[in-house]
Design a protein around this motif. Structure first.
Motif, PDB file in Angstrom:
ATOM      1  N   GLY A 188      -3.412 -43.557   2.126  1.00 13.28           N
ATOM      2  CA  GLY A 188      -2.045 -43.041   2.139  1.00 13.28           C
ATOM      3  C   GLY A 188      -1.929 -41.549   2.387  1.00 13.28           C
ATOM      4  O   GLY A 188      -0.831 -41.000   2.387  1.00 13.28           O
ATOM      5  N   ARG A 189      -3.043 -40.870   2.579  1.00 20.84           N
ATOM      6  CA  ARG A 189      -3.036 -39.427   2.873  1.00 20.84           C
ATOM      7  C   ARG A 189      -3.588 -39.203   4.277  1.00 20.84           C
ATOM      8  O   ARG A 189      -4.259 -40.065   4.840  1.00 20.84           O
ATOM      9  N   PHE A 190      -3.318 -38.014   4.806  1.00 22.79           N
ATOM     10  CA  PHE A 190      -3.735 -37.683   6.160  1.00 22.79           C
ATOM     11  C   PHE A 190      -4.682 -36.502   6.094  1.00 22.79           C
ATOM     12  O   PHE A 190      -4.386 -35.496   5.441  1.00 22.79           O
ATOM     13  N   PHE A 191      -5.822 -36.610   6.762  1.00 20.21           N
ATOM     14  CA  PHE A 191      -6.863 -35.579   6.736  1.00 20.21           C
ATOM     15  C   PHE A 191      -7.066 -35.049   8.150  1.00 20.21           C
ATOM     16  O   PHE A 191      -7.337 -35.828   9.071  1.00 20.21           O
ATOM     17  N   VAL A 192      -6.924 -33.727   8.301  1.00 19.60           N
ATOM     18  CA  VAL A 192      -7.054 -33.106   9.622  1.00 19.60           C
ATOM     19  C   VAL A 192      -8.075 -31.978   9.553  1.00 19.60           C
ATOM     20  O   VAL A 192      -8.046 -31.157   8.629  1.00 19.60           O
ATOM     21  N   ASP A 193      -8.957 -31.952  10.516  1.00 20.02           N
ATOM     22  CA  ASP A 193      -9.893 -30.841  10.696  1.00 20.02           C
ATOM     23  C   ASP A 193      -9.650 -30.310  12.105  1.00 20.02           C
ATOM     24  O   ASP A 193      -9.890 -31.032  13.086  1.00 20.02           O
ATOM     25  N   ARG A 236      -3.112 -37.719  20.613  1.00 24.17           N
ATOM     26  CA  ARG A 236      -1.901 -37.779  19.791  1.00 24.17           C
ATOM     27  C   ARG A 236      -2.064 -38.849  18.721  1.00 24.17           C
ATOM     28  O   ARG A 236      -2.458 -39.984  19.024  1.00 24.17           O
ATOM     29  N   ILE A 237      -1.778 -38.476  17.469  1.00 28.03           N
ATOM     30  CA  ILE A 237      -1.895 -39.402  16.336  1.00 28.03           C
ATOM     31  C   ILE A 237      -0.643 -39.251  15.478  1.00 28.03           C
ATOM     32  O   ILE A 237      -0.190 -38.133  15.215  1.00 28.03           O
ATOM     33  N   ILE A 238      -0.085 -40.376  15.023  1.00 30.59           N
ATOM     34  CA  ILE A 238       1.119 -40.333  14.185  1.00 30.59           C
ATOM     35  C   ILE A 238       0.762 -40.733  12.764  1.00 30.59           C
ATOM     36  O   ILE A 238       0.089 -41.743  12.539  1.00 30.59           O
ATOM     37  N   TYR A 239       1.191 -39.912  11.804  1.00 33.08           N
ATOM     38  CA  TYR A 239       1.025 -40.209  10.383  1.00 33.08           C
ATOM     39  C   TYR A 239       2.416 -40.379   9.788  1.00 33.08           C
ATOM     40  O   TYR A 239       3.273 -39.512   9.925  1.00 33.08           O
ATOM     41  N   LYS A 240       2.638 -41.510   9.149  1.00 36.98           N
ATOM     42  CA  LYS A 240       3.913 -41.784   8.504  1.00 36.98           C
ATOM     43  C   LYS A 240       3.696 -41.724   7.007  1.00 36.98           C
ATOM     44  O   LYS A 240       2.809 -42.397   6.481  1.00 36.98           O
ATOM     45  N   LYS A 241       4.494 -40.928   6.339  1.00 27.95           N
ATOM     46  CA  LYS A 241       4.372 -40.754   4.891  1.00 27.95           C
ATOM     47  C   LYS A 241       4.695 -42.072   4.193  1.00 27.95           C
ATOM     48  O   LYS A 241       5.731 -42.675   4.437  1.00 27.95           O
ATOM     49  N   SER A 242       3.793 -42.476   3.317  1.00 28.33           N
ATOM     50  CA  SER A 242       4.050 -43.713   2.564  1.00 28.33           C
ATOM     51  C   SER A 242       4.983 -43.409   1.409  1.00 28.33           C
ATOM     52  O   SER A 242       5.058 -42.290   0.921  1.00 28.33           O
ATOM     53  N   LYS A 243       5.695 -44.412   0.969  1.00 21.53           N
ATOM     54  CA  LYS A 243       6.672 -44.215  -0.095  1.00 21.53           C
ATOM     55  C   LYS A 243       6.024 -43.882  -1.434  1.00 21.53           C
ATOM     56  O   LYS A 243       6.615 -43.275  -2.288  1.00 21.53           O
ATOM     57  N   SER A 244       4.732 -44.243  -1.618  1.00 19.46           N
ATOM     58  CA  SER A 244       4.073 -44.045  -2.904  1.00 19.46           C
ATOM     59  C   SER A 244       3.496 -42.640  -3.071  1.00 19.46           C
ATOM     60  O   SER A 244       3.158 -42.264  -4.173  1.00 19.46           O
ATOM     61  N   THR A 245       3.341 -41.827  -1.984  1.00 16.59           N
ATOM     62  CA  THR A 245       2.788 -40.486  -2.145  1.00 16.59           C
ATOM     63  C   THR A 245       3.850 -39.450  -2.382  1.00 16.59           C
ATOM     64  O   THR A 245       4.989 -39.617  -2.170  1.00 16.59           O
ATOM     65  N   TYR A 269      -8.434 -13.740   0.587  1.00 14.69           N
ATOM     66  CA  TYR A 269      -7.841 -15.034   0.906  1.00 14.69           C
ATOM     67  C   TYR A 269      -8.151 -16.003  -0.232  1.00 14.69           C
ATOM     68  O   TYR A 269      -9.249 -15.985  -0.782  1.00 14.69           O
ATOM     69  N   PRO A 270      -7.224 -16.908  -0.565  1.00 13.72           N
ATOM     70  CA  PRO A 270      -7.509 -17.890  -1.614  1.00 13.72           C
ATOM     71  C   PRO A 270      -8.450 -18.981  -1.100  1.00 13.72           C
ATOM     72  O   PRO A 270      -8.577 -19.183   0.108  1.00 13.72           O
ATOM     73  N   ASP A 271      -9.096 -19.711  -2.012  1.00 11.13           N
ATOM     74  CA  ASP A 271      -9.955 -20.830  -1.621  1.00 11.13           C
ATOM     75  C   ASP A 271      -9.142 -22.020  -1.126  1.00 11.13           C
ATOM     76  O   ASP A 271      -9.576 -22.741  -0.227  1.00 11.13           O
ATOM     77  N   THR A 272      -7.982 -22.244  -1.747  1.00  8.30           N
ATOM     78  CA  THR A 272      -7.090 -23.324  -1.319  1.00  8.30           C
ATOM     79  C   THR A 272      -5.659 -22.804  -1.311  1.00  8.30           C
ATOM     80  O   THR A 272      -5.340 -21.820  -1.976  1.00  8.30           O
ATOM     81  N   LYS A 273      -4.840 -23.498  -0.573  1.00  5.73           N
ATOM     82  CA  LYS A 273      -3.422 -23.136  -0.492  1.00  5.73           C
ATOM     83  C   LYS A 273      -2.642 -24.419  -0.248  1.00  5.73           C
ATOM     84  O   LYS A 273      -3.098 -25.297   0.476  1.00  5.73           O
ATOM     85  N   VAL A 274      -1.459 -24.527  -0.861  1.00  4.92           N
ATOM     86  CA  VAL A 274      -0.575 -25.664  -0.615  1.00  4.92           C
ATOM     87  C   VAL A 274       0.746 -25.123  -0.079  1.00  4.92           C
ATOM     88  O   VAL A 274       1.336 -24.207  -0.664  1.00  4.92           O
ATOM     89  N   VAL A 275       1.189 -25.681   1.035  1.00  8.74           N
ATOM     90  CA  VAL A 275       2.422 -25.270   1.696  1.00  8.74           C
ATOM     91  C   VAL A 275       3.282 -26.520   1.874  1.00  8.74           C
ATOM     92  O   VAL A 275       2.768 -27.571   2.258  1.00  8.74           O
ATOM     93  N   THR A 276       4.571 -26.404   1.606  1.00  6.80           N
ATOM     94  CA  THR A 276       5.486 -27.522   1.837  1.00  6.80           C
ATOM     95  C   THR A 276       6.219 -27.289   3.152  1.00  6.80           C
ATOM     96  O   THR A 276       6.815 -26.234   3.366  1.00  6.80           O
ATOM     97  N   VAL A 277       6.132 -28.290   4.030  1.00  6.01           N
ATOM     98  CA  VAL A 277       6.825 -28.246   5.320  1.00  6.01           C
ATOM     99  C   VAL A 277       7.642 -29.530   5.411  1.00  6.01           C
ATOM    100  O   VAL A 277       7.073 -30.623   5.443  1.00  6.01           O
ATOM    101  N   GLY A 278       8.956 -29.388   5.403  1.00  2.83           N
ATOM    102  CA  GLY A 278       9.820 -30.571   5.373  1.00  2.83           C
ATOM    103  C   GLY A 278       9.546 -31.350   4.102  1.00  2.83           C
ATOM    104  O   GLY A 278       9.526 -30.785   3.012  1.00  2.83           O
ATOM    105  N   GLN A 279       9.274 -32.645   4.230  1.00  6.19           N
ATOM    106  CA  GLN A 279       8.982 -33.498   3.077  1.00  6.19           C
ATOM    107  C   GLN A 279       7.485 -33.603   2.777  1.00  6.19           C
ATOM    108  O   GLN A 279       7.079 -34.377   1.912  1.00  6.19           O
ATOM    109  N   PHE A 280       6.673 -32.834   3.473  1.00  4.01           N
ATOM    110  CA  PHE A 280       5.221 -32.964   3.348  1.00  4.01           C
ATOM    111  C   PHE A 280       4.606 -31.778   2.614  1.00  4.01           C
ATOM    112  O   PHE A 280       4.886 -30.627   2.922  1.00  4.01           O
ATOM    113  N   ARG A 281       3.711 -32.108   1.664  1.00  2.00           N
ATOM    114  CA  ARG A 281       2.881 -31.093   1.013  1.00  2.00           C
ATOM    115  C   ARG A 281       1.562 -31.060   1.775  1.00  2.00           C
ATOM    116  O   ARG A 281       0.884 -32.083   1.905  1.00  2.00           O
TER     117      ARG A 281
END
Length: 187
Positions: free
Chosen positions: A127-132, A178-187, A70-82
């Protein structure tokens, strides 16, 4: 689009299984993606995740078998979100918000998913969202004093926002925040 965030199973070393109440909620093919923060510790756990979705991404936890690569990190794009995924044992000190922000910038992600704290949480910062997602089994952790609450998270990715559901097994009942995260225009 539904994305399951789950990890720190530690099966069978620190826990016997996932709660039947969670298994009842985790229905095959309901989620389009599964992002796992590692510490599956067995091939059977990976195979179980594959029954939930055909698109499963796993990063390496400190107790995962080296043979699985398994890699140490992975980036996946889902819709408009990395979305970046990292177990979190590589973050020193563990769970440090400044180090998590640094990793999110390095990976250039909107959402960073990490584990290793065994504490289910979601927070927006800079401007970023952190989930554990916490520990799917509530397995023992040297990071915590006292019992670990079994948990996982589900992202409902929409056009420019993500609705996050945090599932916790408390007093043998499933509690959902339930928590809502809205993507900011600058990210």
């Amino acid at each position: 689009m539904l994305v399951l965030l789950i990890g720190d199973f530690n099966l069978p070393h620190r826990s016997a299984n996932i709660s039947p109440k969670f298994r009842k909620l985790l229905v095959p093919n309901k989620m389009q993606h599964v992002l796992c923060t590692g510490n599956l510790c067995s091939r059977e756990t990976y195979d179980y995740l594959r029954t939930l979705s055909s698109d499963v991404h796993v990063v390496k936890g400190e107790f995962d078998d080296e043979m699985l690569k398994y890699p140490d990190t992975k980036v996946v794009t889902v819709g408009q979100f990395r979305i970046g995924v990292c177990h979190g044992h590589q973050i020193i000190p563990w769970g440090d918000s400044r180090m998590l922000e640094l990793l999110a910038r390095q990976l250039d992600v909107d959402i960073l998913v990490t584990g290793n704290t065994y504490e289910c949480s979601a927070v927006e910062k800079s401007g970023r969202f952190f989930v554990d997602p916490g520990s799917a089994t509530g397995s023992f952790s040297v990071n915590k004093t006292g019992p670990v609450t079994p948990s996982f998270a589900l992202l409902d990715v929409q056009a420019d926002n993500v609705v996050t559901y945090l599932y916790r097994l408390i007093d043998d009942a499933v509690k959902v925040d339930r928590i809502i995260y809205k993507k900011s225009k600058s990210t």
